[in-house]
Design an enzyme around this catalytic site. Structure first.
Site, PDB file in Angstrom:
ATOM      1  CB  CYS A  87      -1.012  -0.368   1.302  1.00  0.00           C
ATOM      2  SG  CYS A  87      -2.417   0.857   0.906  1.00  0.00           S
ATOM      3  CG  HIS A 195      -3.373  -3.924   3.615  1.00  0.00           C
ATOM      4  ND1 HIS A 195      -2.799  -3.198   4.073  1.00  0.00           N
ATOM      5  CD2 HIS A 195      -3.752  -3.012   2.373  1.00  0.00           C
ATOM      6  CE1 HIS A 195      -1.900  -2.443   3.640  1.00  0.00           C
ATOM      7  NE2 HIS A 195      -3.259  -1.785   3.017  1.00  0.00           N
ATOM      8  CD  GLU A 197      -0.460  -6.006   5.727  1.00  0.00           C
ATOM      9  OE1 GLU A 197      -0.071  -6.610   4.531  1.00  0.00           O
ATOM     10  OE2 GLU A 197      -1.113  -4.741   5.858  1.00  0.00           O
TER      11      GLU A 197
END
Lengths: 220, 78
Positions: A87, A195, A197
């Protein structure tokens, strides 16, 4: 695997990234403030997290890309250390010239915050080796400026060299050729808007992101 | 010495912000607006020792992203 997360003023996914790295590697990453000029000795994996560093002033990632730590990140990448920018981290990597192209305002003019389907375009990197090429995975996105743009020659080169890692399965933000994530020439730097994560355990709604980190871990 | 830097999107680069402004103008009833492109104006207050080449480097290295933007340097008289 020795990992580090770079923290900029305005990063807000640095702790998510730290939790993901600790879960996968069993060891907490070093959190490195952007004013530092050196990385921990022997670091194998550097993550540039999401967020709104410097309030997106001037351009997203522009000021962060000129932080003192970035010279050290560049030098590490040149040595083959794996670097992941997610991002805002992806925006920083393009602004720093570590990846080609630029991330522009979403063509829809909306901030997009939801889970999206991605297609693994290539599994020829340590980040993508545990996915099947063509496989569809679900990752969250949360961005206003994820519209990847580059000139036609650059886009052709990225595709020709198999450096498109992920594409949006259906277009969401106007990104050229639906590109969601790209690799550096040596494939040790990955920048992506979605994302991984935030998709590493069932409580997240899925764990498709986990293999990205496990792939790097397995390669080391 | 004051210098203005105009940063504009390159031709062909989609400008969602310009589009939104365009729509808003139309919404206000203004007709005849063919296109809107939005850019940035950055004003620098500089010592006399700063050369045009220095300013050029500032633009290249930070003020503009030359992947998508053009810049124009304009000294301000007085």
């Amino acid at each position: 695997m020795k990992t580090a997360v770079i923290v900029f003023p305005g990063s807000n996914c640095d702790r998510d990234m730290a939790v993901a790295l600790e879960q996968v590697t069993g060891k907490a990453p070093a959190m490195i403030w952007h004013r530092e000029s050196e990385l921990p000795e022997g670091v194998d994996f550097i993550a540039l997290p999401g967020g709104f560093s410097y309030g997106d002033y001037l351009r997203c990632g522009a000021i962060s890309a000129r932080s003192p730590i970035i010279a050290a990140v560049k030098a590490a990448a040149d040595r083959g250390v794996r670097v992941l920018g997610v991002c805002n981290g992806f925006q920083v990597l393009t602004e720093a010239g570590m990846l080609p192209g630029a991330l522009m305002r979403n063509a829809t003019m909306n901030f997009i915050c939801r889970d999206v389907s991605l297609t693994v375009a290539n599994n020829n990197s340590d980040f993508t080796r545990l996915y099947q090429a063509g496989e569809q995975v679900n990752f969250p996105v949360a961005h206003h400026d994820g519209n990847f743009n580059a000139d036609v020659d650059t886009l052709d080169r990225l595709e020709g060299e198999g450096r498109v890692a992920f594409r949006y399965t259906t277009p969401i933000n106007g990104a050229a050729r639906d590109i969601a994530g790209i690799l550096s020439e040596k494939r040790n730097v990955l920048g992506m808007m979605p994302h991984p994560e935030r998709m590493i355990e069932p409580a997240h709604g899925g764990n498709d992101g986990r293999r990205l980190f496990e792939g790097v871990l397995a390669a080391l | 010495m004051k210098t203005r830097i105009y940063v504009t999107l390159k031709n062909g680069v989609l400008d969602p912000q310009g589009k939104a402004i365009h729509h808003a103008l139309e919404g206000l009833g203004f007709s005849g607006v063919n296109d809107v492109r939005a850019g940035k104006l950055i004003e620098l207050d500089l010592d006399d020792s700063v050369t045009t080449a220095d300013i050029e480097r500032m633009c290249q290295q930070l003020l503009a992203n030359t992947v998508i933007e053009n810049f124009r340097i304009e000294p301000v008289a007085g």
